[in-house]
Structure formats: structure tokens, C-alpha cells
Design an enzyme around this catalytic site. Structure first.
Site, PDB file in Angstrom:
ATOM      1  N   ASP A 181      -4.785   1.167  -7.622  1.00  0.00           N
ATOM      2  CA  ASP A 181      -3.683   2.104  -7.841  1.00  0.00           C
ATOM      3  C   ASP A 181      -2.346   1.392  -7.630  1.00  0.00           C
ATOM      4  O   ASP A 181      -1.278   1.981  -7.806  1.00  0.00           O
ATOM      5  CB  ASP A 181      -3.814   3.383  -6.993  1.00  0.00           C
ATOM      6  CG  ASP A 181      -3.897   3.106  -5.510  1.00  0.00           C
ATOM      7  OD1 ASP A 181      -3.863   1.925  -5.113  1.00  0.00           O
ATOM      8  OD2 ASP A 181      -4.003   4.075  -4.729  1.00  0.00           O
ATOM      9  N   SER A 182      -2.407   0.085  -7.317  1.00  0.00           N
ATOM     10  CA  SER A 182      -1.201  -0.749  -7.326  1.00  0.00           C
ATOM     11  C   SER A 182      -0.618  -0.795  -8.741  1.00  0.00           C
ATOM     12  O   SER A 182       0.510  -1.230  -8.936  1.00  0.00           O
ATOM     13  CB  SER A 182      -1.514  -2.165  -6.831  1.00  0.00           C
ATOM     14  OG  SER A 182      -2.649  -2.691  -7.495  1.00  0.00           O
ATOM     15  N   ASP A 213      -9.827   2.482  -8.298  1.00  0.00           N
ATOM     16  CA  ASP A 213      -9.224   3.208  -7.181  1.00  0.00           C
ATOM     17  C   ASP A 213      -9.136   4.685  -7.516  1.00  0.00           C
ATOM     18  O   ASP A 213      -8.661   5.051  -8.599  1.00  0.00           O
ATOM     19  CB  ASP A 213      -7.787   2.709  -6.948  1.00  0.00           C
ATOM     20  CG  ASP A 213      -7.675   1.850  -5.711  1.00  0.00           C
ATOM     21  OD1 ASP A 213      -8.512   1.980  -4.801  1.00  0.00           O
ATOM     22  OD2 ASP A 213      -6.734   1.027  -5.665  1.00  0.00           O
ATOM     23  N   LYS A 267     -13.138   3.349  -5.424  1.00  0.00           N
ATOM     24  CA  LYS A 267     -12.645   2.945  -4.097  1.00  0.00           C
ATOM     25  C   LYS A 267     -11.778   4.078  -3.528  1.00  0.00           C
ATOM     26  O   LYS A 267     -10.968   4.657  -4.238  1.00  0.00           O
ATOM     27  CB  LYS A 267     -11.835   1.651  -4.177  1.00  0.00           C
ATOM     28  CG  LYS A 267     -11.244   1.236  -2.809  1.00  0.00           C
ATOM     29  CD  LYS A 267     -10.793  -0.203  -2.795  1.00  0.00           C
ATOM     30  CE  LYS A 267      -9.411  -0.457  -3.328  1.00  0.00           C
ATOM     31  NZ  LYS A 267      -8.302   0.273  -2.654  1.00  0.00           N
ATOM     32  N   GLU A 316      -9.446   5.263   0.091  1.00  0.00           N
ATOM     33  CA  GLU A 316      -8.817   4.830   1.342  1.00  0.00           C
ATOM     34  C   GLU A 316      -9.129   5.827   2.457  1.00  0.00           C
ATOM     35  O   GLU A 316      -9.044   7.035   2.251  1.00  0.00           O
ATOM     36  CB  GLU A 316      -7.291   4.758   1.172  1.00  0.00           C
ATOM     37  CG  GLU A 316      -6.853   3.715   0.174  1.00  0.00           C
ATOM     38  CD  GLU A 316      -5.332   3.638   0.016  1.00  0.00           C
ATOM     39  OE1 GLU A 316      -4.598   4.327   0.751  1.00  0.00           O
ATOM     40  OE2 GLU A 316      -4.883   2.882  -0.865  1.00  0.00           O
ATOM     41  N   GLU A 330      -7.121  -4.267   4.783  1.00  0.00           N
ATOM     42  CA  GLU A 330      -5.789  -4.705   4.362  1.00  0.00           C
ATOM     43  C   GLU A 330      -4.865  -4.899   5.563  1.00  0.00           C
ATOM     44  O   GLU A 330      -4.718  -4.004   6.397  1.00  0.00           O
ATOM     45  CB  GLU A 330      -5.192  -3.676   3.379  1.00  0.00           C
ATOM     46  CG  GLU A 330      -3.792  -4.081   2.912  1.00  0.00           C
ATOM     47  CD  GLU A 330      -3.329  -3.401   1.627  1.00  0.00           C
ATOM     48  OE1 GLU A 330      -4.114  -2.685   0.988  1.00  0.00           O
ATOM     49  OE2 GLU A 330      -2.161  -3.610   1.271  1.00  0.00           O
TER      50      GLU A 330
HETATM   51  O1  KIV Z   1      -4.440  -0.989  -5.346  1.00  0.00           O
HETATM   52  C1  KIV Z   1      -4.731  -2.160  -5.052  1.00  0.00           C
HETATM   53  O2  KIV Z   1      -4.360  -3.116  -5.727  1.00  0.00           O
HETATM   54  C2  KIV Z   1      -5.530  -2.369  -3.849  1.00  0.00           C
HETATM   55  C3  KIV Z   1      -5.765  -3.769  -3.407  1.00  0.00           C
HETATM   56  C4  KIV Z   1      -4.538  -4.465  -3.062  1.00  0.00           C
HETATM   57  C5  KIV Z   1      -6.787  -3.843  -2.347  1.00  0.00           C
HETATM   58  O3  KIV Z   1      -5.970  -1.437  -3.252  1.00  0.00           O
END
Ligand code: KIV
Length: 277
Positions: free
Chosen positions: A53-54, A96, A126, A128, A195
Site C-alpha cells: 500500500d506504499s 497489502d 498482508k 498490519e 518494520e
Molecule cells: O507497503 C509496503 O510497501 C510495505 C513494505 C514496506 C513492507 O508494507
């Protein structure tokens, strides 16, 4: 991810990642958000591609990961899965789950995880969080959807922390993180991202879990490492955190190439006779 009638045996699976941990083979993970990049990453042999989600930051230009929607994540995921299918089809693709797509209720989390898995045939999702989402992780894994956890600095909680500084430096938070890691493993996760936490703590978590830990700013003891592709390629000249190793300076390379193109167009030297029909 279905690659024709049968998965190619080289395709990285959750089982393969567990084997890698057991054998002490390090796991390489990078983010990707589009078809072209996913193709390159898969060809280059990365084990896992994370559609992070980056994308909210590095693709859409938001300040945090919070604004990205589930439909936007699905858009990126579809392109990445296609890129992997086009190449060696080796890399596992993990998506994510964006902010507020899994926090409201277990039922909604399951519906959204199912939507992500159904719409583009990725390998895993994924999420969090620790004890707060352990039940949700169990619910999702129980129906057969592999889940990667994410502890330590959790960017979806950035407004709660108020800064991107290293997490779990104090004993209480470190103990909670260790407990959270155990709970997420028990809930059925196949791996956990750690992280921005102290290396010593990451080492303890890695030793105590039987599933792989994937570190980002968590030191060299983790079973694998993940970085954002834009960061290792030097696509953001303002961003220099200590945990990023830069392998290229594409920001400058691209700027230079574009300047040359603009000059050539302006001077009339592009297109030449050879570049015309
Ligand atoms: O969203 C992302 O890129 C991440 C990684 C940096 C682990 O969660």
C-alpha cells in the site's frame, strides 16, 4: 496464482518460504505496482513481490498509505500478477490489504480478502497488526487464504504514533511485539514483516517463530528482507532513510534522458530520417 492448468514447480509458495527459513536461505522481497516492473523483478529472481500500500505514497503521491482504496490496490495487483505471469512466473505475489478494508469486522475482512484473491489470482494478502487482528487473520487463513503479518512500524497507524521513528525500543512495547508475533503465527500467518525495530528484537522474534520474518529496517537476522522498489532504484531523491540501500540513481538517469529528449525535439534533431517512415 494460477499459471495455466498447473503451477510451475519453481513458483514460490508458502511451503517454499518455510523451507527457506529451515535451510537458512534468505528470502528476497521487493514491492512493485505495475506490469513492467513486476516483469523485471520476476526475471531478476526476487522471491516475493509485494503489491504494497506504499503505492499510495510512491505511485499516487499521498503523504501516507491511508488514502489508497481496495479497488486501487486491485488495479495495481492485477497489473503485477500479469507481469509475473508473462515472465518466469516464479515470484509469489502478496497484496497489502489497505487501511479500513479489514479492521471493521472479521466478516468484512474475509469478504475483502476474498475479493482480492478472486479478482486477480494473487498468492496471499498482508495485514498490519498484532493481537487486535489475530482473530481476523485466523478467519482469513481458515478459509485457505494465506496471510502475511506486519508488525513494528505499521504505516497505517502513523497518526497514532505521530512519527516514523524506530518502534519497540522500550521493553513494554518490545514484549508486546513478541507476543503479537506469536499470536499472528498461531492465527495461521505464513510470514511476518518486521518494520523498523531494533535488530536484537528482530533476532529474538526470528528465533522464536517457526514462520519466516521479513525485515525492513530490522537488521540482518531476519529470514528475509523487503524494500520499496522506488527506494532501491533511487527514484525519490528526497528519501534517504538508513535502512535503504540504493542500487541505482534512476531519478537522475530519467531526468537526464528526458532533458535530452526535450532538447532533441526542440532542436528538430528528433525524429531523424531513420526514425521516420
Ligand atoms: O507497503 C509496503 O510497501 C510495505 C513494505 C514496506 C513492507 O508494507
Amino acid at each position: 496464482m494460477n499459471r495455466g492448468n498447473q503451477q510451475k514447480s519453481a513458483h514460490v509458495t508458502t511451503r517454499r518460504l518455510l523451507d527457506m527459513k529451515e535451510k537458512g536461505e534468505k528470502i528476497s522481497v521487493l514491492t512493485a505496482y505495475d506490469f513492467t516492473m513486476a516483469r523485471i523483478l520476476d526475471r531478476a529472481g526476487v522471491d516475493v513481490i509485494l503489491v504494497g500500500d506504499s503505492a499510495s505514497n510512491v505511485f499516487s503521491g499521498h503523504n501516507t498509505t491511508l488514502p489508497i482504496t481496495i479497488d486501487e490496490m486491485i488495479y495495481h495487483a492485477r497489473a503485477v500478477v500479469k507481469g509475473v505471469q508473462t515472465e518466469t512466473s516464479r515470484a509469489m505475489v502478496v497484496i497489502d490489504m489497505p487501511f479500513m478494508s479489514y479492521q471493521l469486522s472479521g466478516e468484512e475482512a474475509l469478504r475483502n480478502a476474498g475479493k482480492i484473491m478472486k479478482e486477480h489470482e494473487c498468492d496471499a494478502v498482508k495485514l498490519e497488526g498484532g493481537y487486535v487482528i489475530a482473530e481476523t487473520v485466523k478467519r482469513i487463513t481458515d478459509v485457505g487464504i494465506p496471510v502475511m503479518g506486519h508488525l513494528g512500524l505499521m504505516p497505517q497507524s502513523i497518526y497514532k504514533y505521530g512519527s516514523y521513528k524506530v518502534r519497540a525500543q522500550e521493553e513494554r512495547e518490545a514484549e508486546q511485539l513478541l507476543e503479537d508475533a506469536r499470536l499472528i503465527e498461531e492465527a495461521g500467518a505464513f510470514a511476518i514483516v518486521l518494520e523498523k525495530i531494533p535488530s536484537k528484537l528482530a533476532e529474538t522474534v526470528t528465533r522464536q517463530l517457526s514462520i519466516p520474518t521479513i525485515g525492513i529496517g530490522a537488521g540482518g537476522s531476519c529470514d528475509g528482507q523487503v524494500l520499496v522498489i522506488n527506494d532501491i532504484l533511487g527514484l525519490n531523491r528526497e528519501f534517504h532513510p538508513r535502512f535503504v540501500r540504493r542500487y541505482a540513481d534512476l531519478d537522475a538517469v530519467i531526468e537526464n534522458a528526458v532533458m535530452r529528449y526535450v532538447d532533441d525535439v526542440r532542436s528538430g534533431s528528433f525524429p531523424s530520417a531513420d526514425e521516420s517512415y
